[in-house]
Scaffold this motif. Structure first.
Motif, PDB file in Angstrom:
ATOM      1  N   LYS A  48       0.806  -1.220   0.000  1.00 22.73           N
ATOM      2  CA  LYS A  48       0.000   0.000   0.000  1.00 22.73           C
ATOM      3  C   LYS A  48       0.838   1.268   0.000  1.00 22.73           C
ATOM      4  O   LYS A  48       0.396   2.305  -0.470  1.00 22.73           O
ATOM      5  N   ASP A  49       2.065   1.201   0.509  1.00 23.53           N
ATOM      6  CA  ASP A  49       2.895   2.406   0.569  1.00 23.53           C
ATOM      7  C   ASP A  49       3.693   2.639  -0.715  1.00 23.53           C
ATOM      8  O   ASP A  49       4.562   3.492  -0.771  1.00 23.53           O
ATOM      9  N   TYR A  50       3.371   1.908  -1.752  1.00 19.29           N
ATOM     10  CA  TYR A  50       4.060   2.062  -3.034  1.00 19.29           C
ATOM     11  C   TYR A  50       3.053   2.405  -4.124  1.00 19.29           C
ATOM     12  O   TYR A  50       1.949   1.887  -4.154  1.00 19.29           O
ATOM     13  N   THR A 178      13.093   0.881   0.307  1.00 17.53           N
ATOM     14  CA  THR A 178      12.440  -0.227   0.987  1.00 17.53           C
ATOM     15  C   THR A 178      10.995   0.145   1.266  1.00 17.53           C
ATOM     16  O   THR A 178      10.703   1.263   1.686  1.00 17.53           O
ATOM     17  N   TYR A 179      10.105  -0.803   1.023  1.00 13.87           N
ATOM     18  CA  TYR A 179       8.678  -0.609   1.249  1.00 13.87           C
ATOM     19  C   TYR A 179       8.185  -1.652   2.239  1.00 13.87           C
ATOM     20  O   TYR A 179       8.922  -2.572   2.618  1.00 13.87           O
ATOM     21  N   SER A 180       6.933  -1.530   2.636  1.00 16.75           N
ATOM     22  CA  SER A 180       6.370  -2.490   3.588  1.00 16.75           C
ATOM     23  C   SER A 180       6.333  -3.889   2.975  1.00 16.75           C
ATOM     24  O   SER A 180       6.488  -4.063   1.763  1.00 16.75           O
ATOM     25  N   LYS A 181       6.149  -4.846   3.829  1.00 22.30           N
ATOM     26  CA  LYS A 181       6.086  -6.266   3.462  1.00 22.30           C
ATOM     27  C   LYS A 181       7.397  -6.773   2.867  1.00 22.30           C
ATOM     28  O   LYS A 181       7.434  -7.787   2.187  1.00 22.30           O
ATOM     29  N   GLY A 182       8.495  -6.031   3.065  1.00 20.98           N
ATOM     30  CA  GLY A 182       9.811  -6.496   2.639  1.00 20.98           C
ATOM     31  C   GLY A 182      10.167  -6.251   1.192  1.00 20.98           C
ATOM     32  O   GLY A 182      11.211  -6.706   0.719  1.00 20.98           O
ATOM     33  N   LEU A 183       9.359  -5.517   0.457  1.00 20.61           N
ATOM     34  CA  LEU A 183       9.673  -5.232  -0.942  1.00 20.61           C
ATOM     35  C   LEU A 183      10.817  -4.224  -1.018  1.00 20.61           C
ATOM     36  O   LEU A 183      10.842  -3.243  -0.268  1.00 20.61           O
ATOM     37  N   ILE A 184      11.763  -4.466  -1.898  1.00 17.49           N
ATOM     38  CA  ILE A 184      12.885  -3.563  -2.126  1.00 17.49           C
ATOM     39  C   ILE A 184      12.880  -3.159  -3.584  1.00 17.49           C
ATOM     40  O   ILE A 184      12.753  -4.006  -4.475  1.00 17.49           O
TER      41      ILE A 184
END
Length: 192
Positions: A48-50, A178-184
């Motif tokens: 959601k933060d992307y 870096t985004y939530s849920k570990g996405l880079i």
């Protein structure tokens, strides 16, 4: 076009025709796969933060392979091409070079195609898949930037983003987010 590949967190101003870049932008697993062996991309996600809006603001052209198109059509993405503001080019060895339903089929070499495309005014060009087409573009040294969204999953097998068969290409890290849920999200620029 979030159906099969993802590009992550990218923003630049509109480019002049002579500076249009080829940006290979995809979502991949930790072990470098863009899809499962059957073409499924169910492991890819967008937190959601992307937002992909900044990336889409920088491109007006998408280039992909016929196999990627087939997966998109199977997933119900076929209607997305008609009336799209983005020019969509599909590389195919089996389909004739024609334009239909918002798609332009291409069966020339990547180098010749890119030479013609870069002469046209516009924004950057999104090379969105698949692995075999990425390899052909890397062989011809046409990729100016890599934009990789890495999701925290190991698939163990699948369709690799970088199948073997191209010479070494060096890139420099430009951005790391870096985004939530570990996405880079990683952005690299070609070092020549």
């Amino acid at each position: 076009m979030t159906w099969s590949v993802r590009a992550f967190g990218y923003a630049t101003a509109m480019n002049k025709p002579s500076t249009r870049k080829i940006v290979l932008g995809l979502g991949i697993s930790l072990d470098g796969y863009i899809a499962r062996l059957n073409g499924a991309v169910d492991f890819l996600f967008m937190p959601k933060d992307y937002s992909m809006a900044p990336f889409f603001a920088t491109v007006d052209t998408a280039v992909f392979g016929r196999k990627t198109l087939d997966v998109a059509l199977q997933m119900g993405g076929g209607g997305a091409f008609s009336g799209s503001s983005m020019a969509n080019y599909v590389f195919s060895r089996s389909k004739p070079a024609v334009e239909r339903d918002g798609l332009v089929f291409v069966n020339q070499s990547p180098a010749a195609f890119v030479r013609q495309l870069r002469k046209k005014p516009g924004k950057d060009i999104w090379l969105m898949g698949g692995g075999e087409l990425a390899r052909d573009f890397l062989k011809a040294d046409l990729v100016d930037e890599l934009y990789l969204g890495i999701v925290p999953v190991l698939l163990g097998e699948g369709i690799p983003l970088f199948p073997s068969g191209f010479p070494q290409r060096n890139f420099a890290l430009v951005e790391n987010k870096t985004y939530s849920k570990g996405l880079i999200a990683l952005r690299y620029k070609r070092k020549k």
